[in-house]
Write a protein that holds these residues in place. Structure first.
Motif, PDB file in Angstrom:
ATOM      1  N   TRP A   1       4.394   5.180   1.086  1.00 54.79           N
ATOM      2  CA  TRP A   1       4.853   6.354  -0.255  1.00 54.79           C
ATOM      3  C   TRP A   1       6.740   5.108  -0.717  1.00 54.79           C
ATOM      4  O   TRP A   1       7.012   5.413  -0.971  1.00 54.79           O
ATOM      5  CB  TRP A   1       6.137   7.289   1.128  1.00 54.79           C
TER       6      TRP A   1
ATOM      7  N   TYR B   1       5.673   2.972  -3.234  1.00 58.04           N
ATOM      8  CA  TYR B   1       5.074   3.530  -4.302  1.00 58.04           C
ATOM      9  C   TYR B   1       6.495   3.782  -4.802  1.00 58.04           C
ATOM     10  O   TYR B   1       6.614   2.902  -5.957  1.00 58.04           O
ATOM     11  CB  TYR B   1       4.430   4.614  -4.345  1.00 58.04           C
TER      12      TYR B   1
ATOM     13  N   TRP C   1       8.581   0.209  -6.405  1.00 57.98           N
ATOM     14  CA  TRP C   1       7.698  -0.302  -7.588  1.00 57.98           C
ATOM     15  C   TRP C   1       7.904   1.242  -9.030  1.00 57.98           C
ATOM     16  O   TRP C   1       8.431   1.081  -9.336  1.00 57.98           O
ATOM     17  CB  TRP C   1       5.672  -0.204  -7.872  1.00 57.98           C
TER      18      TRP C   1
ATOM     19  N   PHE D   1       0.419   0.519 -10.592  1.00 50.85           N
ATOM     20  CA  PHE D   1       0.105   1.087 -10.170  1.00 50.85           C
ATOM     21  C   PHE D   1      -1.100   0.144  -9.174  1.00 50.85           C
ATOM     22  O   PHE D   1      -1.732   0.311  -8.295  1.00 50.85           O
ATOM     23  CB  PHE D   1      -0.628   2.096 -10.888  1.00 50.85           C
TER      24      PHE D   1
ATOM     25  N   LEU E   1       0.645  -1.777  -6.474  1.00 53.10           N
ATOM     26  CA  LEU E   1       0.619  -1.021  -4.778  1.00 53.10           C
ATOM     27  C   LEU E   1      -0.308  -0.559  -4.222  1.00 53.10           C
ATOM     28  O   LEU E   1      -0.835  -0.854  -3.601  1.00 53.10           O
ATOM     29  CB  LEU E   1       0.792   0.965  -6.342  1.00 53.10           C
TER      30      LEU E   1
END
Length: 275
Positions: free
Chosen positions: A102, A105, A108, A124, A127
């Motif tokens: 989390w 994310y 990013w 993505f 991540l």
């Protein structure tokens, strides 16, 4: 490139998102930081209920040493509120691990608005690589923990007891785990800087000697054990991941150069047709 009125070619600006004021960046940072803190809070609640099995696993290396040496090697709760304080700190430590997908994310997501549409897709992918690398580093630290405990407790004289302050032991474990986890995020940071066109792959390649040296210095400082085995367990995979990231960056630069060459050729053809 684009053609001017006199036929000269000039570089066309790279299509990026419009300039964003500093205040907007700060608001976005505060918003993402708030979401990350909320994830840590949820992870801390889960860590509170996982405290008992995790603490038993943490002290198992000490119990193994005590059984092998037939000496007293145990954790010591020195203060009245130490047990409660220990539970809070373990819960927060577990929150950092459990909520890592989390908060990575959110990191990013904060970077993504500054990227182009094509670059945004890679966020993505970054991540997806960052989470297993971070957790893999922590898992490697967990694997190295029993060996580190055994080596350090071997300095206890025969017949003496080794009552280890529980909070000191927790700091030891946290440093070891975070050193491994952060170290394994290095290739993700390298590729992120390359894909945002801040650092070229050739730059990473030219600095490989310094990178290897700094990797071993980092491993020697952050791993709180005096043996070379644990240091190599950190520095070896870090060095391998560094060169893997260099290869990815060089491949990305090569593809980008090929794409620019095709665009330049297309512009030259259009200019020839226009004449």
């Amino acid at each position: 490139m684009t053609a001017t009125a006199d036929g000269a070619r000039v570089d066309a600006p790279h299509k990026r998102a419009g300039a964003v004021p500093l205040s907007a960046h700060l608001r976005e940072l505060r918003r993402r930081g708030g979401w990350a803190a909320l994830g840590l809070l949820v992870g801390a609640v889960a860590g509170w209920f996982l405290y008992t099995p995790v603490f038993q696993a943490l002290q198992e290396p000490l119990l193994d040493v005590a059984r092998a040496r037939h000496d007293v090697v145990a954790l010591n709760f020195a203060g009245l509120a130490t047990a409660f304080d220990m539970r809070i700190k373990v819960s927060l430590f577990l929150a950092l691990l459990l909520s890592s997908p989390w908060w990575l994310y959110q990191l990013w997501a904060f970077v993504t608005p500054g990227l182009t549409r094509n670059e945004r897709r890679y966020a993505f992918g970054f991540l997806g690589a960052a989470v297993p690398l971070f957790l893999g580093g922590v898992a490697l630290a967990w694997w190295a923990l029993p060996n580190a405990v055994r080596l350090l407790t071997e300095f206890t004289p025969d017949g003496a007891s080794n009552l280890i302050d529980v909070q000191t032991y927790l700091v030891f474990v946290m440093r070891l785990a975070l050193a491994f986890g952060i170290a394994f995020l290095l290739p993700v940071l390298m590729t992120a800087l390359n894909f945002t066109r801040l650092v070229r792959g050739s730059t990473w390649l030219r600095g490989w000697r310094w990178a290897v040296l700094l990797t071993f210095v980092f491993a020697a400082v952050m791993t709180p054990t005096p043996d070379a085995i644990t240091m190599l367990a950190v520095a070896g995979p870090m060095s391998a991941l560094y060169f893997l990231a260099v290869g990815v960056c060089l491949l990305h630069d090569r593809r980008l150069a090929a794409r620019r060459a095709l665009e330049l050729e297309s512009l030259d053809d259009d200019a020839a047709i226009g004449r």
